[in-house]
Structures are given as C-alpha cells and as structure tokens.
Motif scaffolding. Structure first.
Motif, short mmCIF file in Angstrom:
data_model
loop_
_atom_site.label_atom_id
_atom_site.label_comp_id
_atom_site.label_asym_id
_atom_site.label_seq_id
_atom_site.Cartn_x
_atom_site.Cartn_y
_atom_site.Cartn_z
N GLU B 223 -8.38 2.76 47.49
CA GLU B 223 -9.50 2.64 48.41
C GLU B 223 -9.18 3.11 49.82
OE1 GLU B 223 -12.02 -0.60 47.69
OE2 GLU B 223 -12.75 -0.65 49.76
N ALA B 224 -7.94 2.93 50.26
CA ALA B 224 -7.59 3.34 51.62
C ALA B 224 -7.32 4.83 51.72
CB ALA B 224 -6.36 2.57 52.09
N GLN B 229 -12.30 7.17 51.24
CA GLN B 229 -13.02 6.82 52.46
C GLN B 229 -14.06 7.88 52.82
OE1 GLN B 229 -12.97 3.96 54.40
NE2 GLN B 229 -11.82 3.15 52.67
N LEU B 232 -16.75 8.50 49.46
CA LEU B 232 -17.54 7.37 48.98
C LEU B 232 -18.11 6.53 50.12
CD1 LEU B 232 -15.78 8.05 46.33
CD2 LEU B 232 -16.27 5.70 45.72
N LYS B 233 -17.32 6.35 51.19
CA LYS B 233 -17.74 5.41 52.23
C LYS B 233 -18.46 6.09 53.39
CE LYS B 233 -16.04 1.59 50.39
NZ LYS B 233 -15.11 0.65 51.01
#
Lengths: 445, 372
Positions: B223-224, B229, B232-233
């Motif tokens: 995730e990091a 990042q 997706l984010k």
C-alpha cells in the motif's frame, strides 16, 4: 492394495508431534490469547479472529464485506499511509479479511517489533476513523473485484451451491452487488464496527520467536483498552436443503465443466469427526485417493479433483470438486458417483485406512513446522473452540478409527443420492449427457 | 516422472510419499524442472530412494504418456482457457518482451505440440537432460549430515554417469524499442495492463539485480508503494496494481534474461495510455532520487518476507538447489539479506534510470470480451 516390494527402505516410526512451549490467558474482556514458541526465524506470526464476519450483517452483508477493506485506512493518530509505512518499518505485513463468520486480521512482523506492532493493531481496532475518501476508493476497488470474481467459474460454482444448500440462511447469501457496496458510507461501517469488533469471543494467536509468558503479558497490556461484547444475535444452525435436481449454471462456450457435489458434514468437535476426516481422505482428500486415482491418474479427465470438509461455525459441508473437459462431463460425473457409492457400500481396505491415517498425522506435523503454518492451524482450530490439546490428542484418536466406523460414516455422508450436484458449464454441450443421472435445472450464468 | 520408475510401478512413488505422512510434486520453470518430497524426518531414506529410482529410469509407455497429455490439457484449460485473465500476464508477457524461441515460445505448450509428443521424444529428453550430472540434489531439514550422505551414496552412487548437455545461454539483445501487443479475453469483464521491463543479468550483475528488486518494491510493494498511492489513491485510475522481478521461476531462480513486471487492473474503457503516463512519471521520480528512510522501510519489509519464505523447509530446499545449480553458490541463501542491506538510494535511482524506460519494455493490453 497390493503389498509393497521388499527392497524399499524401511521408514521406522514417525516421531510424535512435540507440543511447543505455550502460554494462554483470557483477560476479563473475554479475549482469548494464545502464545506459542517457534524460534526458527526472528519473526512472529499474528492471527486475530473476531466474530464480525458476513453472517453477522444483514441484507447483502455489504458492511461486513467493506469493514476489512477500510479498517486499515486510518486511525485517530495515523493516516493509511502512516500505517503502511509503520508496518514496513516493523518488517510487518497486516491484512484484514472477512469470512462467513469472522473478521480475521493476519499479520507477521520481526520479533524485535512485536510490542509496537501489538500497539498499532490495538489502535486500529479501537480507534479506526474510516476516512470518507478512503471509503470511496475502497468501494470502487471492491466493486471491480466483485465483477472480476463473478466471472471466475470456481466462484460461480461456489455461489450456486451455497445458495441452494443453505437457502435463506445467511450462509447462502451471494456476494454483494455493486449497488449494495455503493451505499456503504462512513456511518454504516462505523456502526458495524462498534457493534461487532469487540474482544469478547475473539481469539489472538501469536507464534514465533517469543517467550510465551512475556508475549501473553504484552498482548494483555496492549489490548487492555479494547472492551465490550457484541449484543446477542447468535447464529442459527441452517437446515441444509435436500439434493433435488442437478443444478446447471450455463456458461456458453466453456471448455470445462466445474462439477461440485455437496452435502452436510460434521464439525471438528464431533465424536465421529476423525472417522469422517479419514473417510474423506480415502475418497478424495489427497493425491493417492480413490477419486484422484480414478478420474485423473487413470482417465485423465481433470487436473486437480478432490474433496474437502468445509467448516463454518454452524455448518460443515463435504465438497467434492472436479473441473473436467466439457466433452467428458457425463463420464466424469459417473465416476465420481461410482467412487462415492463405493465408499457408502463397501468397507475400505485396512491398508487404505492406515495410509490415510499416516498421511493425516504426517501432514499435520509438517504443516505446523513453520511459524505461519502453526499460526494458521491454531487459528483454524481456535475458530471451532479447540486448542493445543487437540494437537496432543488427535493422533491417538485417529488410531481408534476402524474400517467399520468408516463405512457407517460413509453411508451417512458419502451416499451419492444425498448430495446436491452443481455444474457450471456449457449447457448446450452437456445437458443431455447429464440428464441420464437426474433431472436438470438450468440457470443462466 | 510420476508414472513408474526403475523398480516401482506407477502409483508407488505417490503411495510411498503420502502413506508415510508426506507430500510430493514437481514444477517446470524457465531454466529447470524440480521434483520434491516433504516428509517427516523418519522417512529420509525412502525419499532419497524414490528420487534415485526415477533418476535411474522411468516407465515411458504410450498409455502413461497419453494419460499425462490429457491431464496437462485439463491443467491448461483450468488455469488458462477457462479463466478470465488466464495466462495473463505470466504466459503472454514474456512472449511479447522476448524474441528468441527459448524465451518467447508458449511455455505451457500448444495443444497441437502436446498431441504430437511421442514416447521416443520423451525418452530422448530424459536421456539427455536427466543425466545425473545435470541435476542438483538438495536436502533440507532435521537429519544427521553423515546419515544423509550415506543414504545418498547408497541409492544414487550406482547410477551410471552420462554426458551432460551444455548449459543453454538464453541471453538475447535488449529490445531497443517498446514492444506492444493486445489480447482479447472473452471471459474478462475488465481491461488489464502488464508491462515487462528487461533487467540486469541476475547472475553476472547480481548487485544491480538486487537493487532492481528493491526498486520494484518501491514501485509496487504494498500500500505504501509509489504506484499503489498514485494509481489507486491519488489519480484513482486503477483498482489493483502489483509487480515482481522474475519469470515463472522466482526472482533468484532464473538465468538471464529476467524481467520486472507491473500489472494493473483498471475499470474504464479509456485504454491504458494515461496509466502508462502515470507509471512513467513515478519511475522518473525514482530516477531523480530516493530517500534513505523510504528505502530502509521497503528493504525491511522485503527482508521480513524473505525470512518468512525460508522458514518453510520446502522453499528453503528449492531455493538452495536453484542457487547451487545456476550460480554454484548455495550459500547465497544466507548472503542475500546482507546484499539487500548494502543497496543505497543511488543504486535504486541508477537502475531505474538505466532500465525502466519505454524503449526497454513490452506493454501487453488485455481487452475484455464480456461486457456487463
């Protein structure tokens, strides 16, 4: 079975399973903590199982589905990136998933980071913030995953048998539809979290390069701020549907048929469980089973056929699976039914039973050799309310099972007439062939 | 190899493994095929005997061969033909990135090739490639070394040596230009994208290869990671991204050429170019420099994973066998963590700038066939 040639080296006796050093505690919160020493590498494996799974949500269980997807998205003190970076610093991984009954957090970290890791997990449990923008991202992602999941034949097959076998019971619900996921916001998830993510009835397992007493003490301290018990709402035992017609989910053009035969089974805690487990092995539970020998090794119909015992808290199911070439669907179904019938009609050979016994004892001891393997094993049996005693007691219990008991068990659980048959495949190509066995009900894929 | 051996009829190898409390299997990789048993320690001698018996001879008959052809076809069907995203990208991406036959052919086998296989060809292959000198035997676990060596000598010692084929050097030139391909998948509901980059020689340039492994982690590891990042984010243009270094063989079990892969699943029908642009930008940022704290975090995570992997005796034995066969250095098992520790931010930036360029990659698009 034919006797073995005499030139094969002797194997000697298998060493009994050594129960490792362990400590247990159940603080007043009702959380059960079990710590086990396995110092092979400088790491710890963590499993935290909380009764906040799909069965505990209503409707399409969309909140229970979204909870694990958003639980790690931020806490009072940390954003999702902060959490991800801190985990890296611990040499840690942390994942949340929901199964039929529980929310499960699976984690591992370097043993030097255990204390701060436990603190981080406690903070995630007690003070998650479910930021709105993280929920939006998660919803989009989950909707895509569900769309992709629904296009996988093994998932189509699974949904079909569960729906038919469990009927209106929550265990039979299909995956949530995109609309249901789309309606989940911060308020919904927060409410579900507050209602269900509580220590009472939860189990924490720690396995690794730890001193069990110290680990239990550290976990008790780290989780002391986590309090509460879920409001009642016990899960009903489903009454599993009778067999009925063959259910054929149409998947036009499919080059394989996914065959599933399912029926009720026994939970691990039942007196007859080992008889069923050994019967299952002989039938289709490992490579040298009857099912594999027949439809793979002899006939070449399929690559990985098998049978398993699929457990939930309130229901256990015997599931026989084979993904076979479309053109051999009916012959494969015939052989599966033949092997099931043979189990139910005739005692197995003593050799077959003894081989299955040695296999079960052996692979259990192999499975628990790694930290992750031991953690998974303790988590799995913990979900049935069983503990380290089970590891101690299961080998002698296996020894007592007789071929007569296997036959009795097989009559009840393997009789082909008692099982529900689900097929996912090209209806045009296979329907008439399988109609030889039973009525067929075709569903659109 | 599972259909009967010098002194054992078909089925006995499996019976002697499972019936003694263990499991056995094998797998075909880019540069080797492996066979293994995982068993309780009291079964050491029988496990060695089983491998020696089939190294000596296997029972190749038309029936056995036909049975296995049928089974492999069902394997290909279940893993590739009947699945959405079957074979994507692991089977198809190398076929786009590489050019030479060893690197670019359909590794699973066309059904026509399978059907045309003969007992004579199989026998010839066994004779040539299963010569004892072409194998490495690794034993990992709870045993006395002297005992193990004694059993090995007893069961393998009498197998006559024969000629060993030369090691295949499958190295091929770098592409020079981006290679692209697109495949339609009738079962897939959503598009997907895979990128394969050429990377440093895993054996001759191990230091740079290790830096590339960490670079891949920075880009795609959890995730990091940069791409999680960004895609997706921040931009919200993808639902899933992951990546790895290696082929069907693991990162440290493959000879040159190896590959770094990035795989993206994305929801809309816009085509992949905006995703490629974002990926190129993130690679550019890494080429400009990486900070020490960030590198340390990803390194920590990777090392912890590595340790978790080698906790398993099976993984440990398989890795050791491959390291010894391909590099003559089984001891790398314990040296790799140290090598990972010595990678500096400048190394990661350098390999990113040097290798992760459009001209050094293949881009494979998966076009969905089913619309919902």
């Amino acid at each position: 079975m034919k006797p073995l040639p005499s030139h094969i080296p002797a194997v000697g006796r298998a060493r009994p399973i050594k129960i490792p050093a362990a400590a247990e505690r159940k603080p007043r919160s009702g959380l059960r903590i079990l710590a086990v020493r396995r110092p092979s590498v400088p790491r710890v494996e963590i499993r935290l199982r909380i009764p906040a799974g799909l069965i505990h949500d209503g409707g399409e269980a969309a909140r229970a589905w979204m909870l694990p997807e958003t639980l790690l998205s931020g806490t009072r003190n940390r954003s999702s990136v902060d959490i991800a970076q801190e985990l890296q610093g611990f040499g840690a991984s942390l994942e949340a998933a929901a199964d039929a009954d529980d929310l499960v957090l699976s984690a591992g970290c370097l043993s030097s980071s255990l204390l701060p890791m436990l603190d981080l997990v406690a903070e995630i449990l007690t003070a998650p913030t479910f930021p709105a923008h993280e929920i939006e991202v998660a919803r989009d992602r989950v909707v895509q995953e569900l769309i992709i999941g629904r296009s996988q034949p093994s998932i189509i097959a699974r949904e079909a048998w569960r729906a038919r076998l469990f009927g209106k019971h929550g265990y039979g619900r299909r995956m949530p539809k995109p609309g249901a996921i789309g309606r989940i916001g911060q308020a919904q998830i927060r409410r579900f979290h507050a209602e269900r993510v509580l220590p009472h009835g939860s189990t924490l397992v720690l396995v690794g390069d730890i001193k069990p007493d110290q680990a239990v003490e550290a976990a008790t301290k780290a989780f002391k701020g986590w309090k509460g018990r879920p409001v009642a709402g016990s899960v009903e035992t489903p009454s599993m549907g009778g067999p009925g017609p063959i259910l054929l989910v149409d998947r036009p053009g499919a080059v394989q048929t996914n065959i599933r035969l399912v029926g009720p089974a026994l939970p691990r805690s039942h007196d007859d469980y080992f008889s069923l487990a050994l019967a299952n092995l002989v039938f289709g539970g490992y490579f040298t089973s009857r099912l594999v020998t027949n439809i793979r090794e002899t006939k070449g119909y399929t690559y990985s056929p098998g049978s398993i015992l699929d457990h939930r808290r309130k229901a256990s199911v015997l599931v026989t699976s084979a993904d076979v070439g479309t053109g051999v669907t009916a012959p494969a179904l015939l052989e599966i039914q033949y092997e099931l019938g043979r189990m139910a009609a005739l005692e197995v050979d003593q050799d077959e039973l003894d081989a299955a016994r040695r296999y079960l004892a052996g692979v259990t001891s192999l499975a628990i050799q790694t930290q992750a393997g031991m953690a998974n094993y303790l988590d799995t049996i913990g979900s049935c309310g069983l503990g380290l005693d089970y590891l101690r007691d299961f080998q002698p219990a296996l020894e007592t099972v007789t071929t007569g008991q296997i036959l009795e068990t097989a009559r009840r659980y393997f009789a082909p007439g008692r099982l529900l048959t689900v097929l996912v495949g090209d209806a045009k190509a296979i329907r008439s062939g399988v109609e030889a066995f039973n009525q067929v009900q075709v569903l659109d894929g | 190899m599972f259909q009967g051996s010098a002194t054992l009829e078909k089925g006995l190898h499996d019976r002697l493994t499972t019936g003694n409390g263990g499991i056995n299997n094998g797998s075909t990789r880019n540069d080797f095929t492996n066979y293994f048993e995982l068993m309780p320690s009291n079964a050491l001698e029988v496990a060695l005997f089983l491998e020696a018996d089939r190294m000596r001879e296997i029972r190749l008959t038309p029936e056995n061969l036909q049975n296995q052809i049928d089974v492999v076809k069902e394997e290909i069907r279940v893993n590739v033909h009947n699945q959405p995203y079957g074979g994507f990208p692991w089977l198809y991406l190398p076929m786009t990135l590489f050019e030479s036959f060893p690197n670019a052919h359909d590794a699973y086998g066309d059904f026509a090739d399978l059907d045309a296989a003969t007992v004579e060809e199989a026998a010839e292959f066994f004779d040539r490639y299963y010569a004892p000198g072409n194998c490495v035997l690794a034993v990992a676990g709870d045993f006395g070394v002297k005992d193990a060596l004694g059993y090995i000598e007893k069961h393998f010692g009498g197998i006559a040596p024969r000629d060993v084929p030369p090691t295949v050097d499958a190295s091929e030139p770098l592409p020079g230009n981006e290679r692209r391909d697109a495949r339609r998948d009738a079962h897939a509901p959503q598009p997907a994208l895979a990128i394969g980059y050429r990377v440093p020689d895993p054996i001759r340039s191990l230091d740079d290869y290790v830096a590339m492994v960490l670079c891949c982690q920075l880009l795609t590891g959890g995730e990091a990671s940069r791409l999680h990042q960004r895609l997706l984010k921040t931009d919200r243009i993808a639902s899933h991204v992951d990546g790895d270094v290696g082929l069907v063989a693991g990162t440290f079990e493959v000879r040159d050429p190896s590959m770094m892969q990035v795989q993206v699943f994305y929801p809309d029908g816009r085509g992949p170019d905006h995703i490629l642009r974002a990926i190129d930008e993130e690679i550019g940022r890494i080429s400009d420099g990486v900070d020490q704290a960030e590198l340390d975090r990803f390194r920590n995570a990777y090392l912890a994973d590595y340790l978790g992997g080698v906790d398993s005796l099976m993984q440990r034995g398989m890795l050791v066998a491959a390291l010894e066969q391909q590099r003559g250095r089984a001891e790398l098992l314990n040296e790799l963590p140290g090598m990972l520790s010595r990678v500096e931010p400048a190394d990661v930036a350098r390999v990113a700038a040097g290798w992760l360029a459009p001209g050094n990659r293949a881009v494979l698009e998966l076009l969905p066939g089913a619309s919902r």
